[in-house]
Design an enzyme around this catalytic site. Structure first.
Site, PDB file in Angstrom:
ATOM      1  CB  CYS A   2      -0.848   0.058   1.248  1.00 29.74           C
ATOM      2  SG  CYS A   2      -1.805  -1.406   1.545  1.00 29.74           S
ATOM      3  NE  ARG A  27       4.749   1.968  -1.064  1.00 31.06           N
ATOM      4  CZ  ARG A  27       5.713   1.944  -0.154  1.00 31.06           C
ATOM      5  NH1 ARG A  27       6.854   2.508  -0.408  1.00 31.06           N
ATOM      6  NH2 ARG A  27       5.518   1.376   1.008  1.00 31.06           N
ATOM      7  CD1 TRP A  74      -0.222  -5.327  -3.641  1.00 33.68           C
ATOM      8  CD2 TRP A  74      -0.172  -6.417  -1.688  1.00 33.68           C
ATOM      9  NE1 TRP A  74       0.382  -6.546  -3.857  1.00 33.68           N
ATOM     10  CE2 TRP A  74       0.425  -7.234  -2.676  1.00 33.68           C
ATOM     11  CE3 TRP A  74      -0.235  -6.909  -0.391  1.00 33.68           C
ATOM     12  CZ2 TRP A  74       0.933  -8.497  -2.412  1.00 33.68           C
ATOM     13  CZ3 TRP A  74       0.276  -8.171  -0.121  1.00 33.68           C
ATOM     14  CH2 TRP A  74       0.851  -8.941  -1.129  1.00 33.68           C
ATOM     15  CG  ASN A 100       0.382   2.161   3.780  1.00 34.36           C
ATOM     16  OD1 ASN A 100      -0.699   2.250   3.201  1.00 34.36           O
ATOM     17  ND2 ASN A 100       1.487   2.723   3.333  1.00 34.36           N
ATOM     18  N   GLY A 101      -0.369  -1.318   6.429  1.00 38.73           N
ATOM     19  CA  GLY A 101       0.004  -2.245   7.492  1.00 38.73           C
ATOM     20  C   GLY A 101      -1.170  -3.137   7.855  1.00 38.73           C
ATOM     21  CD  GLU A 487      19.126 -10.775  -8.198  1.00 38.50           C
ATOM     22  OE1 GLU A 487      18.594 -11.399  -7.273  1.00 38.50           O
ATOM     23  OE2 GLU A 487      18.674  -9.684  -8.623  1.00 38.50           O
ATOM     24  CE  LYS A 491      15.639  -8.917 -10.421  1.00 38.09           C
ATOM     25  NZ  LYS A 491      16.316  -8.724  -9.180  1.00 38.09           N
ATOM     26  CD  GLU A 494      11.640  -9.838  -8.863  1.00 37.99           C
ATOM     27  OE1 GLU A 494      11.121  -9.126  -8.010  1.00 37.99           O
ATOM     28  OE2 GLU A 494      12.803  -9.661  -9.283  1.00 37.99           O
ATOM     29  CG  HIS A 510      23.233 -35.167  -6.977  1.00 33.15           C
ATOM     30  ND1 HIS A 510      23.721 -36.388  -6.573  1.00 33.15           N
ATOM     31  CD2 HIS A 510      24.327 -34.421  -7.303  1.00 33.15           C
ATOM     32  CE1 HIS A 510      25.044 -36.372  -6.624  1.00 33.15           C
ATOM     33  NE2 HIS A 510      25.437 -35.180  -7.069  1.00 33.15           N
ATOM     34  CE  LYS A 607      12.343  -1.192  -5.647  1.00 29.20           C
ATOM     35  NZ  LYS A 607      13.239  -2.157  -6.329  1.00 29.20           N
TER      36      LYS A 607
HETATM   37  O1  M6R Z   1      13.714  -3.596   0.004  1.00 27.29           O
HETATM   38  P1  M6R Z   1      14.369  -4.904   0.216  1.00 27.29           P
HETATM   39  O2  M6R Z   1      15.755  -4.968  -0.324  1.00 27.29           O
HETATM   40  O3  M6R Z   1      14.333  -5.370   1.656  1.00 27.29           O
HETATM   41  O4  M6R Z   1      13.509  -5.957  -0.603  1.00 27.29           O
HETATM   42  C1  M6R Z   1      13.777  -7.322  -0.527  1.00 27.29           C
HETATM   43  C2  M6R Z   1      13.044  -8.072  -1.603  1.00 27.29           C
HETATM   44  O5  M6R Z   1      11.667  -7.922  -1.450  1.00 27.29           O
HETATM   45  C3  M6R Z   1      13.449  -7.608  -2.998  1.00 27.29           C
HETATM   46  O6  M6R Z   1      14.823  -7.711  -3.209  1.00 27.29           O
HETATM   47  C4  M6R Z   1      12.712  -8.435  -4.074  1.00 27.29           C
HETATM   48  O7  M6R Z   1      13.170  -9.749  -4.068  1.00 27.29           O
HETATM   49  C5  M6R Z   1      12.902  -7.738  -5.413  1.00 27.29           C
HETATM   50  N1  M6R Z   1      11.655  -7.586  -6.063  1.00 27.29           N
HETATM   51  C6  M6R Z   1      13.836  -8.469  -6.306  1.00 27.29           C
HETATM   52  O8  M6R Z   1      13.939  -7.933  -7.575  1.00 27.29           O
END
Ligand code: M6R
Length: 612
Positions: A2, A27, A74, A100-101, A487, A491, A494, A510, A607
């Site tokens: 949010c 976000r 959200w 928010n929260g 990583e 990516k 996502e 394995h 985000k």
């Molecule tokens: O803000 P943060 O670095 O704590 O966020 C951690 C993860 O949520 C963040 O890295 C997420 O995995 C990204 N969307 C990756 O691209």
């Protein structure tokens, strides 16, 4: 997650609020709304769907109010719908609230309010807040403003959970009240106007002067003033933080998407993060840290705790800290760590990495380590973020605002910062060897090599066009390259929604090799001279089974074995993830574009993950 925005000033609030919400879209959200104080009382305009839909709502153009609150939701409690969208009013339509929260005791509060004659129109936890404030407001005496503030404080005392709350009252058109606990909120100070936002970039074009609230502090904003209080309403003083980012850094600046812009900003982000901390011939410097040789010698271990991409940066950190400093280092996912009963005590240094500094699980893990007596060190990209305010020490990546949900420049900046930290620790421990000397030199040469690597963009784009319709892909590597495989695979998942798995190349036999069949795409990373031959033989095994192969390497390998080889500049193995991830970032980006997806705002993702 949010987002909240608020404005009090002399201009019409609604366009400012909507504009602020648009900047918070990244976000992640499913509905949006605004509330302003108009001549005839509170107005609320909200609906599920995109922020820009607000412009189509009947009456939105007639709003004249110069004070208002706004929200992108959200969904957590209750599906995305108009009724569940924020803002929410109390039954008497005196208060309007965005939140928010999560209010953990909302059922209990809801039952209490139902027993006291209140009715609820949504399934949200938030709707208890305006009604609870109203419940106390009726009982207060004095001026409307005093009643409002006291009632708000009493309501907040009843709330359990995490929250950032903005509230306006139709009886008090000249103030807005906000508070926060474990949820982000910043206050921007302007000239005869003040702003609220969930994060700094959304209001950077209006001000660079920001106030940050600690948990449960309350701020009362009027047009030309901001008063701060602790949770018992004792007045407190706060100094504004001047933020160095400029408004342009939060704009696309000619790029099609924020993600592409952020990928191309990596040379600058790395230069800025290195800053004055490193030079070839002097010791690595972190003046903000107060770490002694005895402290390091007495450590039983270092824990690095983070989520997602930040955790992957932690894996690169473990490699360099263990190899240079010989301190045992464990890396853990924050959501697991906090419930694992981790073996942490006063002899453990706990490092938390978070781009946003607002990730709920990472903050909770930090609080746990503090309770256990460990020293805590935060690595964040956001000055004054919650994690940096909780930690004993904080150091910053200087990547500038990262807007795209998929993290790119924050990751590479985190890897460089933790590498510098490892050198700093090693030098405190009087470890000085040719390896460290060489690493320093290689770090200083890195921004140029990133620029070179970015020139490979077209090659990557062409390969992406060949494989963008695939359903599954594998990412393989050994040693440090396996962390990059992780990583790269994250990516791709996502932003392209392609199922991707990462594996240590030697682990293939394995189990996972059973999934390799004709035409499947296998991407491998090979930057460690000592391991390259081993990885090549693993790739041979998948080629035999018909896989299409992409190799990212800085080694001299027999390229004609593979369908595509991306040759990146050679560098030190400790920092090779910073170069080898770039083709993989571009690969995910171009696949997502080819599929016509929203690169910056992938489905279901936020985000900043501010709930557990
Ligand atoms: O803000 P943060 O670095 O704590 O966020 C951690 C993860 O949520 C963040 O890295 C997420 O995995 C990204 N969307 C990756 O691209």
């Amino acid at each position: 997650m949010c987002g909240i925005v608020g404005y009090i000033g002399t201009k019409k609030a609604s366009p400012i609020l909507i504009n602020g919400l648009i900047r918070l879209e990244y976000r992640g959200y499913d509905s949006a709304g605004i509330s302003t104080i108009e001549q005839n009382g509170l107005s609320i305009m909200k609906d599920k769907g995109r922020v820009k839909n607000l412009y189509n709502l009947d009456g939105i153009d007639n709003l004249k109010g110069t004070i208002g609150i706004a929200h992108t939701r959200w969904a957590t409690h209750g599906k995305p719908s108009k009724e569940n969208s924020h803002p929410h009013m109390d039954n008497s339509k005196t208060f309007s609230v965005v939140h928010n929260g999560i209010i953990e005791n909302y059922n209990e509060l809801r039952n209490f309010l139902l027993d006291n004659g209140y009715t609820f129109y949504s399934q949200t936890d938030t709707e208890v807040i305006p009604n609870l404030v109203h419940y106390y407001y009726k009982k207060e005496t004095g001026s409307n403003q005093a009643k409002f503030l006291n009632a708000f404080k009493k309501a907040c005392n009843d709330l359990n959970g995490s929250f950032a709350i903005e509230i306006i009252c139709k009886d008090c058109p000249d103030i807005m009240i906000v508070t926060r606990k474990d949820s982000p909120l910043v206050i921007g100070k302007g000239e005869n106007e003040n702003y609220i936002s969930s994060d700094i970039p959304a209001i950077l074009s209006f001000t660079r002067n920001f106030y940050l609230l600690n948990d449960l502090e309350i701020a009362v904003l009027s047009r030309d003033n901001i008063d701060f209080y602790d949770k018992d309403l004792n007045a407190i003083q706060k100094n504004a933080e001047i933020i160095g980012w400029n408004a342009l850094s939060a704009e696309k600046d000619g790029y099609e998407d924020f993600m592409l812009k952020e990928i191309y900003e990596q040379p600058t982000a790395i230069r800025e993060t290195i800053g004055a901390k490193l030079s070839e011939n002097s010791k690595c410097e972190f003046s903000e840290l107060n770490i002694t040789r005895d402290y390091l010698l007495n450590l039983n271990k270092i824990y690095i705790v983070a989520c997602g991409t930040a955790m992957h940066a932690g894996l690169a950190g473990k490699n360099v800290i263990e190899k240079l400093c010989k301190i045992p280092t464990e890396v853990d996912i924050a959501s697991e760590f906090r419930y694992r009963e981790p073996l942490v005590d006063e002899k453990t240094l706990c490092i938390f990495i978070s781009q946003s500094g607002e990730t709920a699980d990472t903050i909770a893990a930090l609080k746990l380590c503090k309770k256990k007596g460990a020293k805590t060190l935060a690595i964040s990209n956001v000055i004054g973020s919650s994690i940096t305010r909780e930690a004993d020490f904080s150091i910053y990546t200087h990547a500038g605002p990262e807007i795209a949900v998929a993290s790119t420049k924050a990751y590479t900046s985190q890897v460089i910062l933790i590498t510098l930290l490892a050198i700093y620790f090693a030098e405190i421990l009087d470890i000085s060897n040719s390896e460290i000397k060489k690493l320093k030199k290689d770090i200083l040469e890195l921004p140029k090599k990133i620029e070179e690597t970015l020139k490979l963009s077209e090659v990557v784009k062409n390969f992406s066009k060949e494989v963008y319709q695939e359903k599954d892909m594998f990412f393989l590597g050994r040693g440090i390259d396996e962390t990059v495989a992780k990583e790269g695979s994250l990516k791709l998942k996502e932003i392209s929604y392609i199922h991707a798995e990462s594996y240590p190349a030697g682990e293939l036999k394995h189990g996972p090799i059973a999934l390799i069949e004709n035409g499947i795409t296998v991407i491998s990373i090979m930057t460690d001279k000592k391991l390259v031959e081993k990885t090549v033989s693993n790739i041979q095994e998948v080629i035999t089974r018909g896989a299409k192969t992409l190799v990212v390497t800085n080694q001299n390998i027999k390229e004609d074995m593979f369908d595509m080889t991306i040759k990146i500049p050679e560098t030190n193995t400790f920092i090779s993830p910073i170069l080898s991830i770039i083709p993989l970032q571009l690969f995910s980006y171009y696949i997502s574009k080819e599929k016509g997806l929203d690169v910056d705002k992938p489905r279901n993702l936020a985000k900043s993950v501010t709930v557990e």
